[in-house]
Design a protein around this motif. Sequence first.
Motif, mmCIF file in Angstrom:
data_model
loop_
_atom_site.group_PDB
_atom_site.id
_atom_site.type_symbol
_atom_site.label_atom_id
_atom_site.label_comp_id
_atom_site.label_asym_id
_atom_site.label_seq_id
_atom_site.Cartn_x
_atom_site.Cartn_y
_atom_site.Cartn_z
ATOM 1 N N VAL A 218 103.073 126.660 13.000
ATOM 2 C CA VAL A 218 103.947 126.654 11.836
ATOM 3 C C VAL A 218 104.433 128.073 11.616
ATOM 4 C CG1 VAL A 218 104.163 126.154 9.377
ATOM 5 C CG2 VAL A 218 102.683 124.729 10.805
ATOM 6 N N PHE A 219 105.743 128.224 11.501
ATOM 7 C CA PHE A 219 106.347 129.526 11.230
ATOM 8 C C PHE A 219 107.396 129.340 10.146
ATOM 9 C CE2 PHE A 219 109.384 133.024 12.150
ATOM 10 C CZ PHE A 219 108.503 134.097 12.027
ATOM 11 N N GLN A 220 107.267 130.134 9.092
ATOM 12 C CA GLN A 220 108.152 130.027 7.930
ATOM 13 C C GLN A 220 108.169 128.599 7.380
ATOM 14 O OE1 GLN A 220 111.930 131.661 9.234
ATOM 15 N NE2 GLN A 220 111.196 133.772 9.029
ATOM 16 N N GLY A 221 107.000 127.968 7.400
ATOM 17 C CA GLY A 221 106.833 126.657 6.794
ATOM 18 C C GLY A 221 107.239 125.477 7.645
ATOM 19 N N ARG A 222 107.755 125.714 8.840
ATOM 20 C CA ARG A 222 108.212 124.614 9.692
ATOM 21 C C ARG A 222 107.278 124.434 10.878
ATOM 22 N NH1 ARG A 222 114.054 124.088 12.892
ATOM 23 N NH2 ARG A 222 113.642 122.025 13.792
ATOM 24 N N ALA A 223 106.852 123.192 11.113
ATOM 25 C CA ALA A 223 105.941 122.885 12.213
ATOM 26 C C ALA A 223 106.712 122.682 13.510
ATOM 27 C CB ALA A 223 105.130 121.636 11.894
ATOM 28 N N HIS A 224 106.164 123.224 14.588
ATOM 29 C CA HIS A 224 106.743 123.096 15.923
ATOM 30 C C HIS A 224 105.659 122.586 16.869
ATOM 31 C CE1 HIS A 224 110.190 125.706 14.708
ATOM 32 N NE2 HIS A 224 109.259 126.261 13.956
ATOM 33 N N ALA A 225 106.054 121.765 17.836
ATOM 34 C CA ALA A 225 105.096 121.215 18.795
ATOM 35 C C ALA A 225 104.973 122.116 20.007
ATOM 36 C CB ALA A 225 105.522 119.820 19.226
ATOM 37 N N LEU A 226 103.741 122.442 20.363
ATOM 38 C CA LEU A 226 103.462 123.115 21.622
ATOM 39 C C LEU A 226 103.338 122.086 22.740
ATOM 40 C CD1 LEU A 226 102.659 125.605 23.286
ATOM 41 C CD2 LEU A 226 100.342 125.375 22.379
ATOM 42 N N GLY A 227 102.678 120.974 22.444
ATOM 43 C CA GLY A 227 102.533 119.911 23.425
ATOM 44 C C GLY A 227 101.460 118.927 23.004
ATOM 45 N N VAL A 228 101.243 117.921 23.839
ATOM 46 C CA VAL A 228 100.222 116.904 23.603
ATOM 47 C C VAL A 228 99.308 116.839 24.821
ATOM 48 C CG1 VAL A 228 99.784 114.423 23.292
ATOM 49 C CG2 VAL A 228 101.623 115.545 22.012
ATOM 50 N N VAL A 229 98.017 116.756 24.565
ATOM 51 C CA VAL A 229 97.001 116.631 25.608
ATOM 52 C C VAL A 229 96.335 115.270 25.459
ATOM 53 C CG1 VAL A 229 94.828 117.555 26.507
ATOM 54 C CG2 VAL A 229 96.620 119.123 25.718
ATOM 55 N N ASP A 230 96.163 114.563 26.571
ATOM 56 C CA ASP A 230 95.552 113.229 26.560
ATOM 57 C C ASP A 230 94.038 113.326 26.725
ATOM 58 O OD1 ASP A 230 98.171 112.466 26.531
ATOM 59 O OD2 ASP A 230 98.156 111.507 28.507
ATOM 60 N N ALA A 231 93.313 112.519 25.967
ATOM 61 C CA ALA A 231 91.861 112.418 26.098
ATOM 62 C C ALA A 231 91.514 111.192 26.933
ATOM 63 C CB ALA A 231 91.210 112.313 24.724
ATOM 64 N N ILE A 232 90.672 111.379 27.930
ATOM 65 C CA ILE A 232 90.147 110.262 28.722
ATOM 66 C C ILE A 232 88.643 110.238 28.499
ATOM 67 C CG2 ILE A 232 89.817 109.295 31.023
ATOM 68 C CD1 ILE A 232 92.639 111.747 30.472
#
Length: 468
Positions: A218-232
């Motif tokens: 989150v920068f200046q109140g806005r959320a940004h996605a880095l990525g998604v990791v799957d759990a097995i």
Amino acid sequence: MSRRTRIGALFNYDWDALGLARLTGQHEFDEAGFDLFSFPSNARLLGFDLRRFADAQAARGRRRGWAGVVSQHEQFGALAAALVAEKLGLPGTAPTAVLAAQHKLHARRVLDQVCPEANLPFAALDCAYGADVPHDLSYPLYVKPVKAAFSVLAREVRNRDELQAHTRFGRRELWVIRRLVEPFDRVGRERLPEGGTAHRMMLEAPVQAPQFNLDGWVFQGRAHALGVVDAIMYPHTQAFMRWEHPSRLAAQVQARALEVAQKFLAAIGFTHGLFNMEFFFDPVTDRLTVIEFNPRLASQFADLYRRVRGIDPHAMAIALALGQDPAALPATRPSAGIAASLVYRAFTPDGVPRMPDARARAALLAAFPDALLFVMPKSGHSLARDFKWLGSHRYGIVHLEARDAAQLRRRTLRASEILGWPAPYADPPDRPSTAPAPVVATTSAAAAMPPQRAGHPILQAPITGDSP
């Protein structure tokens, strides 16, 4: 030659130590904290006070001219870094936001207000550690601490006897639990009194669906996605077997997860910093359910993003600590199409294999120069505590990369053979007959129906901020 920026690095161990070591050319790190998982370092739990620690580090930061302070440590570091940044007037996550995310019962209440469709039925377990649990609960239930880390003491229970046994602790266990929770609770009583005590357990409706992790900032109140990791998961258990990136989850579902994160983080005042959101997604019902929010980087995944995306999350953490937008950081060329964090576990004490000797470690690195190896041997009370608190013993982690999933599997099988460990692609050893019914990592149309809030039995227990 430009002068290196001085940064405070709190509770900097394992993945974080590796991550920051790569950045010593640009920054100089002043470290503080102790390792919770090794003796004699963890003897500092005795008498540890998070506020005094933060005060001391703030004074040190003034003397040393810190330009920022970072920590990705769940138990103490994230909150300590937030307190230090606040005292020094440096960029950082608000301490109340860290408290609100880490207090799992309070976080559920907030999520219920801002995004109830992503929440699940929950309640406080209205009894003290070791006391008789209520008789009017309906099972199965998922029980976990209000404040914990690494899935400690989180499990599904099938009946009252299992819940009672799970919440009964010996003197040694209570000593550890109270000293892990009290530093957080002491700050929470001052800064988040509406949360109530963290010295208790809570109940949730079990969910049977695949699990994922959304990482972002989150920068200046806005959320940004880095990525998604799957759990097995290890089949028929609640135990993680592998984490893989990139995710196989559809892009539109990943976008939905980010929307949920934005709503929750804004509600708790999280306007600056890295975050991690664990969640279930059931493809049968199209239901996304939040497991929990972590107000810091999931450090174990940082290496996966570096390999597959060419993005360094630890460098992003430093940028945020300096008040800079991490989106402006340059990326490097990825080295892999897929990467995994392989988790080696034993499910019975006699199933713990030997740790690799120097020859085996050398052979692993000769065959796989890209491999990262962590060994975590335990014995005695520590090993017994793992089986009670976690249901298994995690004795090793290996990171590997590959072109694709098929090559990753082949490399994993060979690396495991070199180490003398069962590969984390196979079923675990037989579990004891007394083991509780596990959460299944796959779904069925019947088992995966979203829980209904109205009239769910665990909601009959009072949800209050009072001490049990």
